[in-house]
Design a protein around this motif. Structure first.
Motif, short mmCIF file in Angstrom:
data_model
loop_
_atom_site.label_atom_id
_atom_site.label_comp_id
_atom_site.label_asym_id
_atom_site.label_seq_id
_atom_site.Cartn_x
_atom_site.Cartn_y
_atom_site.Cartn_z
N LEU A 194 0.80 -1.29 0.06
CA LEU A 194 -0.01 -0.02 0.21
C LEU A 194 0.82 1.16 0.05
O LEU A 194 0.56 2.20 -0.96
CB LEU A 194 -1.08 -0.07 1.18
CG LEU A 194 -2.24 1.02 1.16
CD1 LEU A 194 -2.96 0.74 -0.03
CD2 LEU A 194 -2.86 0.91 2.45
N TRP A 195 2.00 1.22 0.83
CA TRP A 195 2.80 2.36 0.97
C TRP A 195 4.11 2.02 0.22
O TRP A 195 5.28 2.86 0.71
CB TRP A 195 2.96 2.96 2.47
CG TRP A 195 1.67 3.11 3.19
CD1 TRP A 195 0.63 3.62 2.56
CD2 TRP A 195 1.34 2.92 4.24
NE1 TRP A 195 -0.50 3.84 3.40
CE2 TRP A 195 0.08 3.40 4.66
CE3 TRP A 195 2.15 2.49 5.60
CZ2 TRP A 195 -0.69 3.52 5.75
CZ3 TRP A 195 1.37 2.33 6.62
CH2 TRP A 195 -0.02 2.84 7.05
N HIS A 196 4.08 1.25 -0.59
CA HIS A 196 5.30 1.01 -1.44
C HIS A 196 6.00 2.26 -1.96
O HIS A 196 7.41 2.37 -1.91
CB HIS A 196 5.45 -0.08 -2.50
CG HIS A 196 6.37 -0.44 -3.25
ND1 HIS A 196 7.59 -1.11 -2.80
CD2 HIS A 196 6.86 -0.06 -4.59
CE1 HIS A 196 8.52 -1.07 -4.04
NE2 HIS A 196 7.72 -0.36 -4.78
N GLU A 197 5.28 3.21 -2.57
CA GLU A 197 5.71 4.13 -3.43
C GLU A 197 6.78 5.17 -2.26
O GLU A 197 7.51 5.82 -2.64
CB GLU A 197 4.63 5.15 -3.82
CG GLU A 197 4.94 6.26 -4.56
CD GLU A 197 3.99 6.98 -5.28
OE1 GLU A 197 3.97 7.98 -5.64
OE2 GLU A 197 2.78 6.56 -5.14
N TYR A 198 6.21 5.05 -0.98
CA TYR A 198 6.89 5.95 -0.06
C TYR A 198 8.07 5.21 0.77
O TYR A 198 8.81 5.97 1.17
CB TYR A 198 5.89 6.45 0.87
CG TYR A 198 4.68 7.14 0.45
CD1 TYR A 198 4.82 8.36 -0.05
CD2 TYR A 198 3.62 6.63 0.22
CE1 TYR A 198 3.85 8.93 -0.83
CE2 TYR A 198 2.36 7.25 -0.29
CZ TYR A 198 2.46 8.31 -0.85
OH TYR A 198 1.46 9.10 -1.55
N THR A 199 7.73 4.09 1.10
CA THR A 199 8.85 3.17 1.89
C THR A 199 9.96 2.69 1.03
O THR A 199 11.03 2.53 1.42
CB THR A 199 7.91 2.24 2.80
OG1 THR A 199 7.52 1.12 1.72
CG2 THR A 199 7.02 2.55 3.57
N GLY A 200 9.55 2.16 -0.37
CA GLY A 200 10.55 1.70 -1.15
C GLY A 200 10.81 0.19 -0.61
O GLY A 200 11.53 -0.53 -1.38
N LEU A 201 9.93 -0.30 0.11
CA LEU A 201 9.99 -1.81 0.45
C LEU A 201 9.18 -2.67 -0.27
O LEU A 201 8.29 -2.23 -1.04
CB LEU A 201 9.61 -1.87 2.26
CG LEU A 201 10.32 -0.92 2.85
CD1 LEU A 201 10.04 -1.21 4.37
CD2 LEU A 201 12.05 -1.56 2.98
N ARG A 202 9.37 -4.06 -0.37
CA ARG A 202 8.60 -4.99 -0.80
C ARG A 202 7.89 -5.77 -0.15
O ARG A 202 8.28 -6.16 1.21
CB ARG A 202 9.46 -5.74 -1.79
CG ARG A 202 10.19 -4.72 -3.16
CD ARG A 202 10.73 -5.48 -4.28
NE ARG A 202 11.98 -6.12 -3.73
CZ ARG A 202 12.89 -6.82 -4.31
NH1 ARG A 202 12.71 -6.86 -5.79
NH2 ARG A 202 13.67 -7.62 -3.76
N MET A 203 6.95 -6.67 -0.69
CA MET A 203 6.04 -7.56 0.13
C MET A 203 6.89 -8.83 0.54
O MET A 203 6.55 -9.50 1.60
CB MET A 203 4.71 -7.84 -0.66
CG MET A 203 3.81 -6.82 -0.59
SD MET A 203 2.16 -7.39 -1.34
CE MET A 203 1.47 -8.51 -0.18
N SER A 204 7.83 -9.10 -0.47
CA SER A 204 8.65 -10.27 -0.21
C SER A 204 9.89 -10.14 -0.97
O SER A 204 10.34 -9.45 -1.91
CB SER A 204 7.87 -11.50 -0.68
OG SER A 204 7.51 -11.54 -2.16
#
Length: 357
Positions: A194-204
């Motif tokens: 959901l917030w990948h655009e801001y965190t730069g993190l991935r689900m897996s």
């Protein structure tokens, strides 16, 4: 000190022997033919007989148990004529001590046998590839829990019974009550999707991944952030509450009153006297949580697709890869025992009042 260590090592060996026996009974008394598990649907009767003979599955249960103990023992008896559970050209990789007639005594690393599903790959190799990733994840998770938990515990103790203390205890209670797999799903969805655009993190994702061209292995440290935080939530909650209660108990001791009477500030009293003596219960919790993290990381690793021992255990359970499951359980039990012994020794360094019996 020496007598204490010998006593602890003796207890550890007895515990490991009990674990080994329980693991053998659990997995080798299961219904089904291990040889068929290894061959899948493409077996012939001749291949099954050959495989049963190679791994000793055609032997009695007592004989299989003795071979199982012999494989795991650093000192093993090896027949120079009849080969069961052997490898590397029919012999254990070890140093021969002496031989009597057809029996040879060797010193070797424990042999965890071969995977049923990975084309005869040694279980030790499977664990060697995945355990470092799990250890790294557990260390990072416990560091997160310690750094945040100790700070929250001190803040709660200094603000006893006001809204700050109550808020920290409420959050800690929620952290302990929420299962890790549920937290993993929530964190993966929120911060990885959901917030990948801001965190730069991935689900897996795992620590080592191929680049976009599939030519080079690169280290993805960002994939460590979410699983480490999720795995550290529950120990963080425990550490903060233990630190609060322990610090409050220490602050009521006579030597703390004396330190205040000498004119020391609250910061000096806490850092020089109270903090160190309040760490004993925290160290106990950390040792237990760190050892249990190696087993508790199973679902967290699986959800985040972290290539560690926990994910390997789930895959082994799905495919009934008994040697991998057995080897993983024994390695985790050994690490748990070793960590507990080291923690007992750390008590003396942190608290002179603790004596070794």
């Amino acid at each position: 000190m020496i007598s204490y260590l010998l006593k602890k090592i003796g207890y550890a060996l007895l515990t490991l022997y009990g674990v080994v026996t329980v693991v053998f009974l659990l997995f080798y008394l299961l219904p089904g033919d291990p040889a068929q598990m290894m061959m899948g649907q493409n077996e012939s009767e001749q291949q099954l007989r050959s495989l049963r003979s190679k791994y000793g599955f055609d032997q009695s249960l007592g004989t299989q148990y003795l071979y199982f103990i012999n494989d795991l023992s650093p000192l093993s008896f090896h027949s120079t004529q009849v080969e069961y559970f052997t490898y590397d050209n029919g012999k254990y990789t070890g140093v021969s001590l002496f031989s009597v007639e057809e029996v040879e005594l060797q010193i070797k690393w424990p042999y965890l046998r071969e995977s049923f599903q990975k084309s005869g790959k040694k279980v030790s190799a499977v664990i060697g590839e995945t355990l470092p990733n799990t250890m790294l994840l557990a260390v990072c998770a416990i560091c997160v829990a310690l750094c945040i938990g100790l700070i929250l515990g001190v803040i709660a103790a200094l603000n006893k019974n006001n809204w700050i203390d109550n808020s920290i205890q409420l959050v800690s209670t929620m952290g302990m009550s929420v299962p890790s797999f549920f937290s993993a799903i929530i964190f993966a969805y929120l911060f990885g999707y959901l917030w990948h655009e801001y965190t730069g993190l991935r689900m897996s994702g795992s620590l080592y991944e191929l680049d976009d061209y599939g030519e080079q292995v690169v280290v993805q440290w960002r994939n460590l952030i979410l699983p480490a935080i999720v795995l550290g939530i529950r120990p963080l909650a425990v550490i903060s509450q233990l630190m609060r209660n322990s610090l409050l108990e220490v602050m009521g001791q006579q030597y703390i009153v004396t330190a205040y009477a000498k004119g020391l500030t609250q910061y000096q009293v806490i850092m020089r006297h109270a903090f160190k003596n309040a760490l004993n219960p925290v160290i106990t919790a950390v040792s237990g949580w760190f050892a249990s993290m190696l087993a508790g990381a199973v679902f967290v690793e699986y959800i985040f697709n972290w290539n560690g021992l926990g994910k390997e255990i789930v895959e082994a359970l799905n495919t009934l890869d008994l040697p991998v499951i057995t080897g993983a359980v024994l390695v985790i039990a050994t690490l748990f025992i070793v960590i507990n012994i080291l923690v007992d020794l750390m008590y003396v360094a942190l608290d002179p009042r603790v004596k070794l019996d």
